[in-house]
Write a protein that holds these residues in place. Structure first.
Motif, short mmCIF file in Angstrom:
data_model
loop_
_atom_site.label_atom_id
_atom_site.label_comp_id
_atom_site.label_asym_id
_atom_site.label_seq_id
_atom_site.Cartn_x
_atom_site.Cartn_y
_atom_site.Cartn_z
N ASN A 1 33.18 11.83 -3.42
CA ASN A 1 34.33 11.26 -2.73
C ASN A 1 34.79 12.24 -1.65
OD1 ASN A 1 35.69 10.36 -5.97
ND2 ASN A 1 34.15 9.28 -4.77
N ALA A 2 35.13 11.72 -0.49
CA ALA A 2 35.54 12.56 0.64
C ALA A 2 36.97 12.22 1.05
CB ALA A 2 34.60 12.37 1.82
N THR A 3 37.85 13.24 1.03
CA THR A 3 39.26 13.00 1.34
C THR A 3 39.81 14.11 2.22
OG1 THR A 3 39.62 11.84 -0.76
CG2 THR A 3 41.57 12.70 0.36
N VAL A 4 40.59 13.72 3.23
CA VAL A 4 41.21 14.67 4.17
C VAL A 4 42.65 14.25 4.43
CG1 VAL A 4 41.07 15.77 6.43
CG2 VAL A 4 38.98 14.95 5.33
N ALA A 5 43.56 15.22 4.44
CA ALA A 5 44.94 14.99 4.87
C ALA A 5 45.29 16.08 5.87
CB ALA A 5 45.91 15.03 3.69
N VAL A 6 45.95 15.71 6.95
CA VAL A 6 46.31 16.66 8.01
C VAL A 6 47.83 16.71 8.12
CG1 VAL A 6 46.15 17.21 10.46
CG2 VAL A 6 44.18 16.23 9.27
N LEU A 7 48.38 17.94 8.12
CA LEU A 7 49.83 18.12 8.22
C LEU A 7 50.14 19.09 9.35
CD1 LEU A 7 52.60 17.46 6.90
CD2 LEU A 7 52.35 19.57 5.57
N PRO A 8 50.81 18.63 10.42
CA PRO A 8 51.19 19.53 11.51
C PRO A 8 52.15 20.61 11.00
CG PRO A 8 51.39 17.24 12.18
CD PRO A 8 51.19 17.24 10.70
N VAL A 9 52.02 21.81 11.55
CA VAL A 9 52.84 22.93 11.11
C VAL A 9 53.79 23.31 12.24
CG1 VAL A 9 52.86 25.33 10.37
CG2 VAL A 9 51.07 23.79 9.57
N LEU B 1 35.67 13.65 10.11
CA LEU B 1 35.25 14.49 8.98
C LEU B 1 34.72 13.65 7.82
CD1 LEU B 1 38.04 17.24 8.87
CD2 LEU B 1 35.63 17.55 9.47
N VAL B 2 35.40 12.54 7.53
CA VAL B 2 34.96 11.67 6.45
C VAL B 2 33.62 11.03 6.78
CG1 VAL B 2 35.48 9.55 5.18
CG2 VAL B 2 37.29 11.23 5.59
N GLU B 3 33.48 10.57 8.02
CA GLU B 3 32.21 9.96 8.42
C GLU B 3 31.07 10.97 8.43
OE1 GLU B 3 33.00 8.12 12.16
OE2 GLU B 3 33.83 6.29 11.24
N LEU B 4 31.37 12.20 8.84
CA LEU B 4 30.35 13.24 8.86
C LEU B 4 29.91 13.60 7.44
CD1 LEU B 4 28.66 15.23 10.47
CD2 LEU B 4 30.58 16.84 10.38
N ALA B 5 30.88 13.63 6.51
CA ALA B 5 30.55 13.90 5.12
C ALA B 5 29.57 12.86 4.58
CB ALA B 5 31.81 13.94 4.27
N ASN B 6 29.79 11.60 4.95
CA ASN B 6 28.87 10.54 4.52
C ASN B 6 27.52 10.64 5.24
OD1 ASN B 6 30.53 9.33 2.63
ND2 ASN B 6 31.44 7.89 4.10
N TRP B 7 27.56 10.97 6.51
CA TRP B 7 26.34 11.07 7.28
C TRP B 7 25.43 12.18 6.74
CZ3 TRP B 7 23.93 14.60 10.66
CH2 TRP B 7 22.94 14.05 11.48
N CYS B 8 26.06 13.22 6.16
CA CYS B 8 25.28 14.33 5.60
C CYS B 8 24.89 14.10 4.14
CB CYS B 8 26.08 15.63 5.72
SG CYS B 8 26.29 16.20 7.41
N ARG C 1 47.93 23.15 12.66
CA ARG C 1 48.00 22.16 11.60
C ARG C 1 47.17 22.60 10.41
NH1 ARG C 1 44.52 17.44 14.81
NH2 ARG C 1 42.71 18.74 15.30
N MET C 2 47.53 22.08 9.25
CA MET C 2 46.81 22.38 8.02
C MET C 2 45.98 21.17 7.62
SD MET C 2 49.26 24.70 5.56
CE MET C 2 50.85 23.98 5.99
N LEU C 3 44.76 21.44 7.15
CA LEU C 3 43.86 20.41 6.66
C LEU C 3 43.67 20.61 5.17
CD1 LEU C 3 43.00 20.86 9.78
CD2 LEU C 3 40.92 19.67 9.11
N LEU C 4 43.94 19.57 4.40
CA LEU C 4 43.75 19.59 2.96
C LEU C 4 42.54 18.71 2.65
CD1 LEU C 4 46.94 19.81 3.66
CD2 LEU C 4 47.25 19.48 1.22
N VAL C 5 41.53 19.27 2.01
CA VAL C 5 40.28 18.54 1.80
C VAL C 5 39.75 18.73 0.39
CG1 VAL C 5 39.65 18.72 4.24
CG2 VAL C 5 38.87 20.46 2.63
N THR C 6 39.02 17.73 -0.09
CA THR C 6 38.32 17.86 -1.36
C THR C 6 36.91 18.40 -1.11
OG1 THR C 6 37.54 15.56 -1.22
CG2 THR C 6 39.63 15.95 -2.38
N ASP C 7 36.19 18.69 -2.20
CA ASP C 7 34.86 19.30 -2.04
C ASP C 7 33.85 18.34 -1.45
OD1 ASP C 7 34.75 17.67 -4.25
OD2 ASP C 7 33.80 19.13 -5.57
#
Length: 333
Positions: free
Chosen positions: A222-230, A210-217, A175-181
């Motif tokens: 802004n934290a954004t993640v999208a997952v697309l199965p390949v 991943l979003v919760e970990l970004a906040n915890w750190c 799967r592919m993960l699309l994420v912001t910085d």
């Protein structure tokens, strides 16, 4: 997918969308995209919305005709760049990453800016994109070279725009993960991201962690993640749904039926603003079925309020102006 404003910012300028549609031959395609409005410039959130809507409108146009996946993504990126530039003339912009899956064709991805795409497979996380920064081009860590973290190009810059578009050699089931910085900054902490992704087998769990970990750190952005199965050999299911797309954002699901009524929509509506309620009712409500359901989002802002009856128009809350502007071009005759 999921998005969160973080612990420092007061506005979420990230946008994430997954689109599923059908090509002219009846086969299905899927595209995921993530945009991050550039801070310090004008209208970051609006720029991200325009980039997403311009990209999707071009994908819909490409789906109605034949063409390579590379061309689909290149044309969509160029359309997104034009949509933002026509509104802000280079004073506003957005990053943009996208992944496209079509039956019988090699998956492709596209990137502009410093949002990223990762490929997960065999318990490893491989970074596909290279940041459009001096540090990124030189293979340096932007955190260690902040003076080299300035973007070299972005969606909305106008001329000299060169999106990165590539085919993917992927193993079925990855799967592919699309994420912001606001998320991929976690990668500087050794193999932190890789461990989280490898343990979370379910896409929704992966996104949430991943979003919760970004906040915890620290949640500095802004934290954004999208997952697309390949899946290169995706099951071919032909339908008579040509002209229909399904659009998921972090709030729910919408299904748009594209017909001749939409083709007659005034092109002035939708360029940088939301069409009037009367225009929506006359040109969209008669051809549009809208379904809304919870998607387990972590986003803190309230979503658009949708009145899902044929005779009623779509209403927007004042505080949520607009998350996504959809503009579909006239069909070629």
């Amino acid at each position: 997918m999921g998005t969160d404003v973080g612990l420092v910012r007061t506005e979420n300028q990230d946008r994430a969308v997954i689109v599923q549609g059908w090509e002219a031959n009846g086969t299905r395609f899927s595209v995921a995209l993530v945009a991050d409005g550039i801070g310090g410039m004008r209208g970051g959130g609006t720029c991200a919305s325009l980039a997403v809507s311009g990209f999707i409108s071009s994908i819909c146009e490409s789906a109605a005709s034949h063409g390579s996946s590379i061309d689909w993504l290149k044309n969509a990126a160029i359309r997104a760049n034009s949509a933002v530039y026509e509104k802000f003339y280079g004073d506003g912009g957005s990053t943009l990453v996208a992944a496209l899956i079509r039956h019988g064709q090699i998956p492709c991805w596209m990137s502009v800016g410093d949002s990223r795409i990762y490929l997960e497979g065999e318990l490893k996380l491989k970074r596909l994109t290279i940041d459009d920064t001096i540090a990124g081009q030189l293979g340096k860590n932007a955190a260690e070279s902040p003076d080299q973290a300035r973007l070299l190009q972005y969606v909305g810059m106008g001329s000299d725009f060169q999106p990165h578009v590539h085919e993917l050699d992927a193993v079925t089931g990855s799967r592919m993960l699309l994420v912001t910085d606001g998320v991929h900054y976690l990668s500087k902490f050794s193999s932190c991201m890789e461990k989280v992704v490898s343990i979370a087998s379910e896409p929704g769990v992966c996104v949430k962690r991943l979003v919760e970990l970004a906040n915890w750190c620290g949640g500095h952005d802004n934290a954004t993640v999208a997952v697309l199965p390949v899946s290169i050999e995706e099951e071919c299911v032909k339908t008579d749904s040509t002209g229909v797309i399904e659009v998921w954002d972090s709030f729910g699901e919408c299904q748009f039926f594209l017909g001749s009524t939409l083709s007659n929509l005034n092109r002035n509506n939708g360029k940088g603003r939301v069409p009037s309620n009367r225009s929506r009712e006359e040109s969209v409500a008669s051809k549009t079925a809208v379904k809304q359901r919870s998607a387990g989002s972590t986003k803190k802002t309230r979503p658009q309020k949708v009145v899902g009856r044929k005779e009623k128009s779509v209403e927007l809350t004042k505080s949520n102006e607009p998350q996504l502007i959809m503009e579909f071009p006239n069909k070629k005759k």
